[in-house]
Write a protein that holds these residues in place. Structure first.
Motif, mmCIF file in Angstrom:
data_model
loop_
_atom_site.group_PDB
_atom_site.id
_atom_site.type_symbol
_atom_site.label_atom_id
_atom_site.label_comp_id
_atom_site.label_asym_id
_atom_site.label_seq_id
_atom_site.Cartn_x
_atom_site.Cartn_y
_atom_site.Cartn_z
ATOM 1 N N ALA A 255 7.928 3.618 -1.132
ATOM 2 C CA ALA A 255 6.571 4.098 -1.376
ATOM 3 C C ALA A 255 5.760 3.012 -2.089
ATOM 4 O O ALA A 255 6.169 2.507 -3.125
ATOM 5 N N PHE A 256 4.626 2.651 -1.487
ATOM 6 C CA PHE A 256 3.758 1.616 -2.049
ATOM 7 C C PHE A 256 2.323 2.128 -2.047
ATOM 8 O O PHE A 256 1.850 2.652 -1.044
ATOM 9 N N THR A 257 1.651 1.957 -3.178
ATOM 10 C CA THR A 257 0.252 2.367 -3.294
ATOM 11 C C THR A 257 -0.631 1.133 -3.216
ATOM 12 O O THR A 257 -0.453 0.181 -3.976
ATOM 13 N N LEU A 258 -1.578 1.146 -2.270
ATOM 14 C CA LEU A 258 -2.527 0.040 -2.115
ATOM 15 C C LEU A 258 -3.675 0.192 -3.103
ATOM 16 O O LEU A 258 -3.846 1.243 -3.731
ATOM 17 N N SER A 259 -4.495 -0.851 -3.226
ATOM 18 C CA SER A 259 -5.606 -0.840 -4.181
ATOM 19 C C SER A 259 -6.609 0.274 -3.900
ATOM 20 O O SER A 259 -7.276 0.747 -4.812
ATOM 21 N N ASP A 260 -6.704 0.722 -2.641
ATOM 22 C CA ASP A 260 -7.643 1.805 -2.309
ATOM 23 C C ASP A 260 -7.024 3.192 -2.509
ATOM 24 O O ASP A 260 -7.631 4.204 -2.202
ATOM 25 N N ALA B 283 5.728 -1.677 10.582
ATOM 26 C CA ALA B 283 6.454 -1.324 9.360
ATOM 27 C C ALA B 283 5.929 -2.042 8.141
ATOM 28 O O ALA B 283 6.530 -1.995 7.099
ATOM 29 N N ALA B 284 4.807 -2.737 8.277
ATOM 30 C CA ALA B 284 4.294 -3.506 7.133
ATOM 31 C C ALA B 284 2.827 -3.197 6.919
ATOM 32 O O ALA B 284 2.117 -2.864 7.830
#
Length: 180
Positions: free
Chosen positions: A22-27, A178-179
């Motif tokens: 799980a990765f949260t982007l700046s937005d 996947a990226a």
């Protein structure tokens, strides 16, 4: 670069930089996989291979390569070494102390600049840096990246006179899609 070399490089990039979790982007968008560009910079052999491959993408009229903090900096250093072109470094915001500069590099005034970044998604960051360089009197018509995601960046940059030259697209990666 031959098809075999491109395939091998894409496989190495995918293996090194495509991370699940799980990765949260700046937005605020949360993804289940992420393209971790720092893993590229941490692998000297991969970084060298990327710079050699990206050197073929540098336009003939390029006079300066400008890397965007933070992911574009190691790439621009390696690409500068591979091409012999001088490097400049761009901060998102001017430094608040010391030189207080946003653009670092000597002898770049009025020279044709090519932007270098790791991943292009929407193109907003490259467009912001293009504007900063143009206001400073530095012409920009091209940008290079390791990975282009199909999220509108090419179109946005093209509308502002900047041609995007990606080394790889998301579809080139072994685990396409996947990226981030």
């Amino acid at each position: 670069m031959t098809v075999t070399t491109a395939s091998a490089l894409a496989a190495r990039v995918g293996e090194a930089a495509c991370v699940r979790g799980a990765f949260t982007l700046s937005d605020g968008q949360v993804l289940d996989s992420y393209f971790d560009e720092y893993r590229l910079a941490a692998d000297p052999h991969l970084l060298h291979g990327l710079a050699d491959a990206m050197a073929a993408l540098v336009p003939e009229d390029a006079e300066v390569l400008a890397g965007i903090e933070l992911g574009g900096v190691p790439l621009v250093i390696a690409l500068s070494a591979a091409t012999g072109l001088p490097a400049a470094f761009l901060r998102r915001l001017p430094k608040r102390y010391g030189s207080k500069r946003q653009i670092e590099g000597s002898g770049i005034e009025g020279r044709q600049v090519v932007l270098v970044d790791d991943v292009v998604r929407s193109g907003g960051q490259l467009l912001a840096m293009t504007r900063i360089l143009r206001v400073a009197g530095l012409p920009v018509t091209d940008a290079l990246c390791v990975l282009e995601r199909p999220l509108g960046g090419r179109l946005l940059l093209g509308e502002h006179g900047v041609a995007l030259h990606p080394l790889l697209t998301e579809a080139d990666l072994p685990a396409a899609g996947a990226a981030s």
